[in-house]
Design a protein around this motif. Structure first.
Motif, PDB file in Angstrom:
ATOM      1  N   LYS A 223     137.699 -88.956 -71.799  1.00  0.00           N
ATOM      2  CA  LYS A 223     138.375 -89.974 -71.227  1.00  0.00           C
ATOM      3  C   LYS A 223     137.459 -90.919 -70.744  1.00  0.00           C
TER       4      LYS A 223
ATOM      5  N   GLN B 261     134.543 -96.662 -78.998  1.00  0.00           N
ATOM      6  CA  GLN B 261     135.585 -95.886 -79.812  1.00  0.00           C
ATOM      7  C   GLN B 261     134.880 -95.778 -81.440  1.00  0.00           C
ATOM      8  N   ARG B 262     134.304 -96.900 -81.737  1.00  0.00           N
ATOM      9  CA  ARG B 262     133.844 -97.080 -83.323  1.00  0.00           C
ATOM     10  C   ARG B 262     132.560 -96.202 -83.084  1.00  0.00           C
TER      11      ARG B 262
ATOM     12  N   ASP C 137     132.326 -92.355 -79.304  1.00  0.00           N
ATOM     13  CA  ASP C 137     133.425 -91.430 -79.264  1.00  0.00           C
ATOM     14  C   ASP C 137     134.604 -91.869 -80.004  1.00  0.00           C
ATOM     15  N   PRO C 138     134.902 -91.253 -81.237  1.00  0.00           N
ATOM     16  CA  PRO C 138     135.974 -91.932 -82.110  1.00  0.00           C
ATOM     17  C   PRO C 138     137.359 -91.294 -81.562  1.00  0.00           C
ATOM     18  N   GLU C 139     137.181 -90.293 -80.563  1.00  0.00           N
ATOM     19  CA  GLU C 139     138.195 -89.511 -79.967  1.00  0.00           C
ATOM     20  C   GLU C 139     138.656 -90.100 -78.488  1.00  0.00           C
ATOM     21  N   ALA C 140     137.945 -91.286 -78.053  1.00  0.00           N
ATOM     22  CA  ALA C 140     137.954 -91.714 -76.678  1.00  0.00           C
ATOM     23  C   ALA C 140     139.421 -91.961 -76.346  1.00  0.00           C
ATOM     24  N   GLU C 141     139.749 -91.567 -75.304  1.00  0.00           N
ATOM     25  CA  GLU C 141     140.926 -91.978 -74.666  1.00  0.00           C
ATOM     26  C   GLU C 141     140.398 -93.006 -73.301  1.00  0.00           C
TER      27      GLU C 141
END
Length: 80
Positions: free
Chosen positions: A2, A21-22, A25-29
Motif C-alpha cells: 500500500k 505501479q508500472r 510495484d504492479p500490485e500497488a494499492e
C-alpha cells in the motif's frame, strides 16, 4: 504494497503513482488521506530538484534506488 498519498493531489503527483505501479510495484494499492489525517511513514521527493543532478530524466531509477534503502521492517513497525 500500500502506498499513501494526499487526497486531491495535483496532476504532477498522479504521474508518480503511475510510475510506481508500472515500474516498481504492479500490485500497488494507493491510500489517499486528507491533510492532518495521519502522518506518513515513508516519504519521497519526486520533484526534479531531488534527483536530476544524479539521475537526469531517469526518475524511475531514482525511485527504485530510494526504495532499496528503506528499512521495510521498521516502516511496518511504525505502521502498526
Amino acid at each position: 504494497m500500500k502506498w499513501v498519498t494526499w487526497k486531491k493531489v495535483g496532476v504532477d503527483r498522479i504521474g508518480c503513482a503511475w510510475l510506481i505501479q508500472r515500474l516498481i510495484d504492479p500490485e500497488a494499492e494507493f491510500v489517499f488521506i486528507g491533510m492532518g489525517d495521519r502522518l506518513p511513514i515513508v516519504v519521497i521527493d519526486t520533484y526534479e530538484h531531488a534527483f536530476y543532478i544524479d539521475y537526469q530524466n531517469r526518475k524511475a531509477e531514482y525511485i527504485e534506488k530510494f526504495m532499496s534503502h528503506i528499512d521495510w521492517q521498521e516502516a511496518e513497525r511504525r505502521f502498526q
